[in-house]
Design a protein around this motif. Structure first.
Motif, short mmCIF file in Angstrom:
data_model
loop_
_atom_site.label_atom_id
_atom_site.label_comp_id
_atom_site.label_asym_id
_atom_site.label_seq_id
_atom_site.Cartn_x
_atom_site.Cartn_y
_atom_site.Cartn_z
N VAL A 280 0.83 -1.19 0.14
CA VAL A 280 0.16 0.07 -0.16
C VAL A 280 0.85 1.15 -0.21
O VAL A 280 1.88 1.34 1.01
CB VAL A 280 -0.93 -0.06 1.20
N TYR A 281 0.56 2.16 -0.95
CA TYR A 281 1.33 3.44 -0.89
C TYR A 281 0.50 4.54 -0.85
O TYR A 281 -0.93 4.44 -1.09
CB TYR A 281 1.91 3.67 -2.39
N TYR A 282 0.63 5.54 0.22
CA TYR A 282 0.13 6.49 0.72
C TYR A 282 0.66 7.83 -0.07
O TYR A 282 1.76 7.88 -0.58
CB TYR A 282 0.27 6.90 2.18
N ASP B 112 -6.65 0.19 8.26
CA ASP B 112 -6.14 1.57 8.69
C ASP B 112 -7.03 2.21 9.62
O ASP B 112 -6.38 2.62 10.77
CB ASP B 112 -6.06 2.39 7.58
N GLU C 170 -8.65 0.11 3.91
CA GLU C 170 -8.88 1.35 4.54
C GLU C 170 -9.67 0.95 5.92
O GLU C 170 -9.40 1.86 7.04
CB GLU C 170 -9.99 2.27 3.54
N ARG D 128 4.77 3.79 2.82
CA ARG D 128 4.33 2.46 2.27
C ARG D 128 4.27 1.30 3.32
O ARG D 128 5.14 1.43 4.08
CB ARG D 128 5.58 2.18 1.25
N ILE E 274 -2.69 0.52 -4.44
CA ILE E 274 -2.68 -0.67 -3.96
C ILE E 274 -2.44 -1.56 -4.81
O ILE E 274 -2.86 -1.55 -5.94
CB ILE E 274 -3.91 -0.99 -3.28
N ARG F 192 -9.08 -2.38 -1.44
CA ARG F 192 -8.95 -1.02 -1.09
C ARG F 192 -9.85 -0.65 0.23
O ARG F 192 -9.43 -0.09 1.16
CB ARG F 192 -9.33 0.01 -2.14
N ARG G 41 -4.14 9.38 3.11
CA ARG G 41 -5.03 8.68 2.21
C ARG G 41 -4.15 7.64 1.25
O ARG G 41 -2.93 8.05 1.05
CB ARG G 41 -5.57 9.88 0.97
N ILE G 42 -4.79 6.79 0.76
CA ILE G 42 -4.22 5.62 -0.14
C ILE G 42 -4.02 6.15 -1.36
O ILE G 42 -4.93 6.58 -1.99
CB ILE G 42 -5.07 4.37 0.16
N LYS G 43 -2.87 6.04 -1.94
CA LYS G 43 -2.69 6.33 -3.45
C LYS G 43 -2.74 5.33 -4.39
O LYS G 43 -3.42 5.44 -5.49
CB LYS G 43 -1.29 6.99 -3.52
N ARG H 217 -3.52 7.21 9.38
CA ARG H 217 -2.61 7.36 8.04
C ARG H 217 -3.33 8.40 6.97
O ARG H 217 -4.27 8.75 7.04
CB ARG H 217 -2.93 5.74 7.41
#
Length: 81
Positions: free
Chosen positions: A17-19, A52, A49, A24, A69, A45, A65-67, A63
């Motif tokens: 997962v990259y934020y 998280d 989430e 990461r 996955i 996703r 926001r997720i950029k 965390r």
């Protein structure tokens, strides 16, 4: 003639997962039963989430926001800075 052992279906699929803030996390577990169909890996996703949110509630640190996955072991799509 000997029988081939069947390939057992894995219970979990691992994701990286990259934020948006550049952080990461690796090897996030998502139940394989939740994936597939027309959506493919998109249900991961929502599951990540939710994970998280639970982690943030317990630790008190949220965390970003997720950029992106992607499945663990896949070639990274994010350029290193």
């Amino acid at each position: 003639m000997a029988r081939k052992p069947s390939k057992a279906q894995s219970e979990f699929v691992l994701f990286d997962v990259y934020y948006e803030d550049g952080a990461r996390t690796s090897n996030r577990k998502v139940p394989s039963s939740e994936l597939g169909g027309f959506e493919g890996d998109e249900p991961a996703r929502a599951i990540i989430e939710a994970q998280d949110a639970e982690i943030a509630e317990r630790s008190g640190v949220s965390r970003g926001r997720i950029k992106l996955i992607e499945r663990a072991g896949a070639k990274a799509k994010v350029k290193a800075k």
